[in-house]
Design a protein around this motif. Structure first.
Motif, short mmCIF file in Angstrom:
data_model
loop_
_atom_site.label_atom_id
_atom_site.label_comp_id
_atom_site.label_asym_id
_atom_site.label_seq_id
_atom_site.Cartn_x
_atom_site.Cartn_y
_atom_site.Cartn_z
N ASN A 1 0.84 -1.20 0.00
CA ASN A 1 0.00 0.00 0.00
C ASN A 1 0.88 1.25 0.00
O ASN A 1 2.07 1.21 0.25
CB ASN A 1 -1.00 -0.04 1.16
CG ASN A 1 -0.34 0.14 2.52
OD1 ASN A 1 0.73 0.70 2.61
ND2 ASN A 1 -0.99 -0.35 3.55
N SER A 2 0.25 2.37 -0.29
CA SER A 2 0.99 3.63 -0.47
C SER A 2 1.60 4.13 0.83
O SER A 2 2.64 4.78 0.83
CB SER A 2 0.09 4.70 -1.07
OG SER A 2 -0.94 5.05 -0.15
N GLY A 3 1.01 3.84 1.99
CA GLY A 3 1.56 4.26 3.29
C GLY A 3 2.89 3.59 3.58
O GLY A 3 3.84 4.23 4.03
N LYS A 4 2.96 2.26 3.31
CA LYS A 4 4.21 1.54 3.54
C LYS A 4 5.28 1.98 2.56
O LYS A 4 6.45 2.11 2.91
CB LYS A 4 3.98 0.03 3.42
CG LYS A 4 3.25 -0.56 4.59
CD LYS A 4 3.17 -2.06 4.46
CE LYS A 4 2.45 -2.67 5.64
NZ LYS A 4 2.36 -4.11 5.54
N THR B 1 5.54 4.94 1.10
CA THR B 1 5.99 6.27 1.50
C THR B 1 6.96 6.17 2.68
O THR B 1 7.99 6.83 2.71
CB THR B 1 4.79 7.16 1.88
OG1 THR B 1 3.89 7.20 0.79
CG2 THR B 1 5.22 8.56 2.26
N LEU B 2 6.63 5.30 3.64
CA LEU B 2 7.50 5.12 4.80
C LEU B 2 8.86 4.58 4.37
O LEU B 2 9.91 5.05 4.85
CB LEU B 2 6.84 4.16 5.81
CG LEU B 2 7.64 3.87 7.08
CD1 LEU B 2 7.91 5.14 7.86
CD2 LEU B 2 6.92 2.85 7.92
#
Length: 183
Positions: free
Chosen positions: A2-5, A7-8
């Motif tokens: 997913n985009s959150g992981k 980005t992290l």
């Protein structure tokens, strides 16, 4: 993923890259100090003087005035670690007393250096060649000599000090600070 992981992971990778680049820059760009040195030996000579003041008049006696001082002789060694000559410009010492006062003493000049041993013959056994201002220390060479400092304090005040350091100042370079441990 997913985009959150994602980005992290990008932020962590960028942070690691910045830290690594900074560490390499500091490690490669870090230069050793231009000079190293030490106080090889330090001797403290207390001088206690009593002087009669006032002649007294018509039954009144004059008094006694006392003056306590310390003459500190520091045998110092300084080594040039660069590939250029170092020009010793000045020397002084800093004393931090137990009550928080900060005192500075300039090193005795060539004339005063010689006069100390005439005025205080009890210091004759401490006499050595002086480390003089305007000395040039060639690359890789070591200069060694005696420096004399003066403080208007008692031996008890010296023994209770917080710190003492000799400072060697070079023309166009950082000062070399040589600490002496407190008791």
């Amino acid at each position: 993923m997913n985009s959150g992981k994602r980005t992290l992971l990008i932020v962590l990778a960028a942070t690691a890259a910045v830290l690594l680049t900074t560490a390499i820059y500091v490690w490669v760009g870090e230069k050793p100090p231009v000079a190293v040195g030490q106080i090889v030996k330090l001797d403290v000579t207390p001088i206690h003087t009593e002087m009669r003041v006032g002649a007294g008049a018509q039954g009144v006696q004059g008094g006694m005035d006392t003056y306590d001082q310390l003459l500190i002789t520091a045998q110092v060694k300084v080594r040039n670690q660069t590939n250029i000559p170092l020009f010793l410009h000045d020397m002084w010492s800093n004393l931090a007393t137990n009550n928080g006062d900060q005192d500075r003493s300039l090193a005795a000049n060539r004339t005063d250096f010689q006069s100390v041993f005439v005025a205080y013959p009890q210091m004759a056994s401490l006499k050595q060649e002086p480390l003089l201002r305007d000395t040039t220390i060639q690359p890789g060479q070591t200069a060694q000599g005696l420096i004399i400092f003066h403080y208007p304090i008692t031996k008890d005040q010296w023994d209770a000090r917080h710190s003492f350091e000799a400072v060697i100042s070079f023309a166009h370079q950082r000062n070399l600070v040589l600490p002496w441990p407190a008791k």
